[in-house]
Design a protein around this motif. Structure first.
Motif, short mmCIF file in Angstrom:
data_model
loop_
_atom_site.label_atom_id
_atom_site.label_comp_id
_atom_site.label_asym_id
_atom_site.label_seq_id
_atom_site.Cartn_x
_atom_site.Cartn_y
_atom_site.Cartn_z
N CYS A 181 0.81 -1.22 0.00
CA CYS A 181 0.00 0.00 0.00
C CYS A 181 0.85 1.27 0.00
O CYS A 181 0.31 2.37 -0.16
CB CYS A 181 -0.94 0.01 1.20
SG CYS A 181 -0.09 0.05 2.81
N ARG A 182 2.16 1.13 0.17
CA ARG A 182 3.05 2.29 0.13
C ARG A 182 3.97 2.25 -1.09
O ARG A 182 5.04 2.84 -1.10
CB ARG A 182 3.87 2.37 1.42
CG ARG A 182 3.03 2.75 2.64
CD ARG A 182 2.51 4.17 2.51
NE ARG A 182 1.69 4.58 3.64
CZ ARG A 182 0.37 4.64 3.62
NH1 ARG A 182 -0.29 4.29 2.50
NH2 ARG A 182 -0.32 5.04 4.66
N ASP B 281 -3.06 9.81 -0.59
CA ASP B 281 -3.08 8.97 0.61
C ASP B 281 -2.64 9.72 1.87
O ASP B 281 -2.85 9.22 2.98
CB ASP B 281 -2.17 7.75 0.41
CG ASP B 281 -2.90 6.56 -0.16
OD1 ASP B 281 -4.10 6.70 -0.46
OD2 ASP B 281 -2.28 5.49 -0.30
#
Length: 378
Positions: free
Chosen positions: A38-39, A50
């Motif tokens: 997710c990063r 984000d």
């Protein structure tokens, strides 16, 4: 290169996210630093959306994609270490600096010559005043034929619209160093240069459109086959099979004849500046040389300094005093002889200590960029 600092000093710097359009590079980076999926972002807009918690971002996108992510990073409140050049237009450079001041974030520019032991020593001697005041400086940036044909004739820096004029793309480091050395503002300049040689009308008889199909390739000093396939220069940092190199020579932009490319940046340029205090400075950007280093000659009221990145000679007029500094042991060392890592360390120290003066601020860098743009107009 810069993130080697995080590998060596994980207690000082920890990557928390990565953005890269290249899947292989992005996944490799995320794996190396243990980042969750997710990063790992394919586009910086997704990263900004984000709201990732971080102190700073390092922007090393292509030269024509600096302004937009820099502005978005400032608006998001991140401090920025920005690869040079700042942006493609002087107005954009100033806009980034203005927004940073208003938002209260720091923007540093990656002018690594200030951190290189050789160039730092020149600055140290001049700043000490032991040789009096600077009268003139002559500086030569020898790009070298291999680098020139790879980057500025066949490669991604060959056209001003897609990158920048060559003084900005290649020599803004040099101009920044000269400003840092003299500590003076440029009040007038003139510049001359042209695309003298790498043009279709200069192609010799028998030259083909590609080096693999050229009848005179074996005698050509600009041969892509010799550069990439025989000598394997400019591919040494990559594990590239021979067949991949041959395919690029057959069909890719790096296999083209230097006389039949779509390049428009100049292949030689001379810049002359008059600084405040009547100091004169010249910069000569040269492609037609086997050298790939810089030469500097500083003339002062009480002595002179000259060097070629390997040896630095300091001569005092009165008494015939002369000393030499030998930097040959650091030539070719990785990370620009450690300068890349010193740059990162300096930026981190400035973030931790608001009173610490970071060595290469955007305000200083804008002045060198202004000179580059004025030189193009000249």
């Amino acid at each position: 290169k810069y993130l080697e600092y995080a590998r060596r000093y994980p207690d000082r710097l920890q990557p928390v996210a990565v953005v890269d359009v290249n899947d292989l590079r992005r996944h490799a980076f995320a794996r190396d630093f243990g980042l969750p999926a997710c990063r790992s972002y394919a586009h910086y807009d997704d990263f900004f959306a984000d709201g990732v918690e971080a102190d700073m971002v390092l922007i090393s996108t292509p030269e024509n994609v600096h302004f937009d992510p820099a502005v978005k990073a400032i608006d998001a409140g991140y401090h920025i270490l920005l690869e040079k050049p700042i942006a493609q237009h002087l107005e954009e450079c100033r806009e980034i600096a203005r927004r940073a001041r208003e938002r209260g974030v720091m923007v540093g520019v990656c002018h690594v010559l200030r951190y290189h032991p050789y160039f730092a020593k020149i600055r140290e001697i001049v700043a000490s005043g032991e040789l009096g005041q600077v009268v003139s400086v002559n500086h030569t940036a020898s790009v070298g034929l291999d680098r020139a044909t790879h980057s500025y004739v066949r490669g991604i820096f060959r056209r001003e619209r897609e990158s920048n004029p060559i003084l900005l793309a290649k020599c803004c480091h040099d101009i920044d160093f000269l400003l840092w050395l003299t500590g003076a503002h440029c009040r007038s300049l003139s510049s001359f240069g042209s695309l003298r040689w790498f043009r279709a009308e200069n192609a010799p008889a028998g030259a083909g459109r590609r080096c693999l199909d050229c009848a005179i390739e074996s005698a050509c000093p600009f041969s892509a086959r010799d550069l990439y396939y025989v000598r394997r220069d400019w591919v040494a940092n990559f594990d590239v099979p021979d067949e991949t190199i041959l395919e690029e020579l057959r069909t890719g932009m790096y296999g083209r004849c230097v006389y039949h490319c779509d390049n428009d940046v100049v292949d030689h340029q001379l810049l002359a500046m008059e600084m405040e205090g009547e100091v004169t400075v010249s910069l000569s950007m040269e492609m037609f040389t086997a050298d790939d280093f810089r030469k500097t000659h500083v003339r002062l009221t009480g002595g002179e300094i000259d060097g070629d990145e390997r040896t630095l000679r300091v001569r005092r007029f009165r008494g015939g005093d002369e000393r030499t500094y030998d930097f040959s042991d650091i030539v070719g060392q990785p990370f620009h002889a450690g300068a890349d890592l010193h740059l990162i360390g300096d930026f981190i120290r400035a973030l931790r200590d608001p009173g610490y003066p970071f060595l290469t601020t955007i305000e200083d860098s804008i002045e060198s960029h202004r000179i580059c743009y004025d030189a193009e107009r000249s």
